[in-house]
Write an enzyme that holds these catalytic residues in place. Structure first.
Site, PDB file in Angstrom:
ATOM      1  N   CYS A 128      50.490  50.174  32.762  1.00  0.00           N
ATOM      2  CA  CYS A 128      51.668  51.061  32.671  1.00  0.00           C
ATOM      3  C   CYS A 128      51.745  51.800  31.338  1.00  0.00           C
ATOM      4  CB  CYS A 128      52.948  50.264  32.904  1.00  0.00           C
ATOM      5  SG  CYS A 128      53.008  49.499  34.526  1.00  0.00           S
ATOM      6  N   HIS A 154      58.833  54.609  30.020  1.00  0.00           N
ATOM      7  CA  HIS A 154      58.148  54.192  31.245  1.00  0.00           C
ATOM      8  C   HIS A 154      59.202  53.779  32.269  1.00  0.00           C
ATOM      9  CE1 HIS A 154      55.665  52.294  34.111  1.00  0.00           C
ATOM     10  NE2 HIS A 154      55.976  51.064  33.777  1.00  0.00           N
ATOM     11  N   ASN A 195      58.049  52.557  40.209  1.00  0.00           N
ATOM     12  CA  ASN A 195      57.156  52.401  39.053  1.00  0.00           C
ATOM     13  C   ASN A 195      55.792  52.970  39.423  1.00  0.00           C
ATOM     14  OD1 ASN A 195      55.478  51.545  37.005  1.00  0.00           O
ATOM     15  ND2 ASN A 195      56.230  49.434  36.982  1.00  0.00           N
TER      16      ASN A 195
HETATM   17  N1  ACO Z   1      64.356  41.563  48.219  1.00  0.00           N
HETATM   18  C1  ACO Z   1      65.232  40.542  48.327  1.00  0.00           C
HETATM   19  N2  ACO Z   1      65.139  39.429  47.592  1.00  0.00           N
HETATM   20  C2  ACO Z   1      64.126  39.348  46.715  1.00  0.00           C
HETATM   21  C3  ACO Z   1      63.186  40.376  46.569  1.00  0.00           C
HETATM   22  C4  ACO Z   1      63.340  41.516  47.374  1.00  0.00           C
HETATM   23  N3  ACO Z   1      62.495  42.563  47.296  1.00  0.00           N
HETATM   24  N4  ACO Z   1      62.308  40.008  45.618  1.00  0.00           N
HETATM   25  C5  ACO Z   1      62.666  38.792  45.180  1.00  0.00           C
HETATM   26  N5  ACO Z   1      63.759  38.396  45.856  1.00  0.00           N
HETATM   27  C6  ACO Z   1      64.494  37.145  45.695  1.00  0.00           C
HETATM   28  C7  ACO Z   1      63.641  36.038  45.101  1.00  0.00           C
HETATM   29  O1  ACO Z   1      62.861  35.425  46.103  1.00  0.00           O
HETATM   30  C8  ACO Z   1      64.682  35.133  44.525  1.00  0.00           C
HETATM   31  O2  ACO Z   1      65.210  34.347  45.548  1.00  0.00           O
HETATM   32  P1  ACO Z   1      65.585  32.797  45.320  1.00  0.00           P
HETATM   33  O3  ACO Z   1      66.632  32.829  44.268  1.00  0.00           O
HETATM   34  O4  ACO Z   1      66.063  32.373  46.662  1.00  0.00           O
HETATM   35  O5  ACO Z   1      64.316  32.157  44.870  1.00  0.00           O
HETATM   36  C9  ACO Z   1      65.784  36.073  44.046  1.00  0.00           C
HETATM   37  O6  ACO Z   1      65.546  37.312  44.768  1.00  0.00           O
HETATM   38  C10 ACO Z   1      65.750  36.330  42.570  1.00  0.00           C
HETATM   39  O7  ACO Z   1      64.395  36.602  42.185  1.00  0.00           O
HETATM   40  P2  ACO Z   1      63.997  36.920  40.704  1.00  0.00           P
HETATM   41  O8  ACO Z   1      62.546  37.219  40.653  1.00  0.00           O
HETATM   42  O9  ACO Z   1      64.520  35.872  39.807  1.00  0.00           O
HETATM   43  O10 ACO Z   1      64.833  38.281  40.506  1.00  0.00           O
HETATM   44  P3  ACO Z   1      65.120  39.053  39.206  1.00  0.00           P
HETATM   45  O11 ACO Z   1      66.563  39.205  39.015  1.00  0.00           O
HETATM   46  O12 ACO Z   1      64.312  38.590  38.048  1.00  0.00           O
HETATM   47  O13 ACO Z   1      64.585  40.517  39.613  1.00  0.00           O
HETATM   48  C11 ACO Z   1      62.641  41.894  39.257  1.00  0.00           C
HETATM   49  C12 ACO Z   1      63.223  40.676  39.962  1.00  0.00           C
HETATM   50  C13 ACO Z   1      63.377  43.129  39.752  1.00  0.00           C
HETATM   51  C14 ACO Z   1      61.171  41.992  39.583  1.00  0.00           C
HETATM   52  C15 ACO Z   1      62.864  41.739  37.742  1.00  0.00           C
HETATM   53  O14 ACO Z   1      62.438  40.478  37.301  1.00  0.00           O
HETATM   54  C16 ACO Z   1      62.139  42.792  36.973  1.00  0.00           C
HETATM   55  O15 ACO Z   1      62.443  43.963  37.054  1.00  0.00           O
HETATM   56  N6  ACO Z   1      61.169  42.400  36.146  1.00  0.00           N
HETATM   57  C17 ACO Z   1      60.406  43.340  35.387  1.00  0.00           C
HETATM   58  C18 ACO Z   1      59.159  43.579  36.112  1.00  0.00           C
HETATM   59  C19 ACO Z   1      58.730  44.988  36.108  1.00  0.00           C
HETATM   60  O16 ACO Z   1      59.491  45.935  36.037  1.00  0.00           O
HETATM   61  N7  ACO Z   1      57.449  45.125  36.205  1.00  0.00           N
HETATM   62  C20 ACO Z   1      56.866  46.390  36.314  1.00  0.00           C
HETATM   63  C21 ACO Z   1      55.544  46.381  35.700  1.00  0.00           C
HETATM   64  S1  ACO Z   1      55.637  45.983  34.040  1.00  0.00           S
HETATM   65  C22 ACO Z   1      56.283  47.261  33.392  1.00  0.00           C
HETATM   66  O17 ACO Z   1      55.961  48.305  33.847  1.00  0.00           O
HETATM   67  C23 ACO Z   1      57.190  47.045  32.318  1.00  0.00           C
END
Ligand code: ACO
EC number: 2.3.1.180
Length: 323
Positions: A113, A250, A280
Site C-alpha cells: 500500500c 492512503h 482500498n
Molecule cells: N462483515 C461482518 N462481520 C465481520 C466482517 C464482515 N465483513 N469481518 C469481520 N467480521 C466480524 C468478525 O468475525 C468479528 O466477529 P466476532 O466478534 O464474532 O469474532 C467482528 O466482526 C469484529 O471483528 P474485528 O476484526 O475485531 O473487527 P474490527 O473492528 O477490528 O474491524 C477491520 C475490522 C475493518 C478490518 C479493522 O480491523 C481495520 O480496518 N483494520 C485495518 C486494516 C486495514 O485497513 N488494512 C488495509 C491494508 S493495510 C493498510 O493499507 C493500512
C-alpha cells in the site's frame, strides 16, 4: 536546484462497480458493518480484459493528456504494484511497450500500500540525480485477483484501479516556496510481515496466493506509524499541520485516516477521502485520490500537499510537495 514537479495527473477504474449490498448476497456481512468500520460503500472490480497493465496504461495516458505531453516526452516509468501482470517482466516495461515507447527505462516498485509513496520518492531521486527529466509514476492494482472471496474479513476491504502522475524536472530556488517535491521519508519494519501478507509466491508455493491480514493488529500500528513519518517530513520542511492545504492519505479505512488527521491537527476539510468510492486500492489509492481532488478543483497550483501511506511489510512513508 532541481525539483521534481507534478505536471499532470490521471486515473482509470474498472467498469464494474461492486457495492456493499452486492456482498450481502455472497457472504455473511452487511452494508452497515462495512460502512461503519471502514467508510467503504463501493469498489471497482476488474473484468477479465482489465489488468494492472491496461489500467495503468489508461491512467498514464490521462496523466499525459493533462500534462499536455505524449509518451515521447517521458524517459522513466515507475509502476507501484503488488499485483503485476506477470512475475516478470515488470508491468512498467509492459506499459512502456503499450505506450509505444522505446526510449528511457522502466521498473516496478513493490511496497504494497505504500508503493506509490515509495515510487514517487524513487522517481524524484532519479530526476534529481540526473538520470531522467520526465517520469510517469503509476500506482496500479488488481487486488481482486489475490483476494480470498470466502473470507469476509478481507475481501470486502479492497478494490481495483490505477492512478498516475507526470513528474518533471524544474529549476527551483531550494526554498519551501518552490513547486515540486520538498520533503520525503520512507520506513519499513519486516518484523510485522505476518500481519499482512500474501500466502503464495514463485519461490515458495509456486502459486500467486491470497491476501491474509490480522486487521486489528494493522489498525493498532497504523496511526502511530503514519503520524511519526509525517512529523519527520514536517520537521525536514520546518512546517506545521496548519501550513498544509491538502492531506491525501492512503485510503484503507476512514477511521485510520480520521484518527491520523486528528492526532496531527490537520483540519477535516483538508483531508481528501475516496475510500467510500474505491475501497482500498493499495498502491493506486494515493494517485486515485490525487486525481479526484484535482478534478474536483480542490488541489490547485501552489497548494502544499501531503501524501502518506502505510501497508504490508510493514512499509510506510510520507511525501510533501507543492502542486
Ligand atoms: N462483515 C461482518 N462481520 C465481520 C466482517 C464482515 N465483513 N469481518 C469481520 N467480521 C466480524 C468478525 O468475525 C468479528 O466477529 P466476532 O466478534 O464474532 O469474532 C467482528 O466482526 C469484529 O471483528 P474485528 O476484526 O475485531 O473487527 P474490527 O473492528 O477490528 O474491524 C477491520 C475490522 C475493518 C478490518 C479493522 O480491523 C481495520 O480496518 N483494520 C485495518 C486494516 C486495514 O485497513 N488494512 C488495509 C491494508 S493495510 C493498510 O493499507 C493500512
Amino acid at each position: 536546484m532541481i525539483r521534481s514537479t507534478v505536471r499532470g495527473v490521471g486515473a482509470a477504474l474498472p467498469r464494474r462497480i461492486m457495492t456493499n449490498k452486492d456482498f450481502e448476497k455472497l457472504l455473511e456481512t452487511s452494508d452497515e458493518w462495512i460502512a461503519q468500520r471502514t467508510g467503504i460503500r463501493q469498489r471497482h472490480i476488474a473484468s477479465d480484459d482489465e489488468t494492472t497493465a491496461s489500467l495503468g496504461e489508461a491512467a498514464a495516458r490521462r496523466a499525459l493528456d493533462a500534462a499536455g505531453l505524449t509518451p515521447a516526452d517521458i524517459d522513466l516509468i515507475v509502476v507501484a504494484t503488488s499485483t503485476p501482470n506477470n512475475t516478470f517482466p515488470a508491468t512498467a516495461v509492459e506499459i512502456q511497450e503499450r505506450l509505444g515507447m522505446r526510449q528511457g527505462f522502466a521498473f516496478d516498485m513493490q511496497a504494497v500500500c505504500s508503493g506509490f509513496v515509495y515510487a514517487i520518492t524513487s522517481a524524484d531521486l532519479h530526476i534529481r540525480g540526473g538520470l531522467a527529466k520526465r517520469a510517469l509514476v503509476i500506482g496500479s492494482e488488481t487486488f481482486s485477483r489475490i483476494l480470498d472471496w470466502t473470507d469476509r474479513t478481507t475481501c470486502v476491504l479492497f478494490g481495483d484501479g490505477a492512478g498516475a502522475v507526470v513528474l518533471e524536472a524544474r529549476e527551483g530556488q531550494g526554498t519551501m516556496s518552490d513547486r515540486g517535491i520538498l520533503a520525503e521519508a520512507l520506513r519499513s519494519d519486516g518484523s510485522h510481515k505476518d500481519k499482512l501478507y500474501v500466502d503464495g509466491g514463485p519461490s515458495t508455493t509456486q502459486t500467486v496466493g491470497h491476501l491474509r491480514m490480522q486487521g486489528r493488529e494493522v489498525f493498532k500500528h497504523a496511526v502511530g506509524m503514519i503520524t511519526d513519518v509525517i512529523e519527520d517530513v514536517f520537521g525536514q520542511a520546518g512546517i506545521t499541520a496548519e501550513d498544509i492545504d491538502w492531506f491525501v492519505p492512503h485510503q484503507a479505512n476512514k477511521r485510520i485516516i480520521d484518527a491520523s488527521a486528528k492526532k496531527l491537527g490537520i483540519a477535516e476539510e483538508k483531508v481528501v477521502i475516496t475510500v467510500d468510492m474505491h475501497g482500498n486500492t493499495s498502491a493506486a489509492s494515493v494517485p486515485l485520490a490525487l486525481n479526484q481532488a484535482v478534478s474536483e478543483g480542490k488541489i490547485k497550483e501552489g497548494d502544499l500537499v501531503l501524501l502518506e501511506a502505510m501497508g504490508g511489510g510493514f512499509t510506510w512513508g510520507a511525501v510533501l510537495l507543492r502542486w
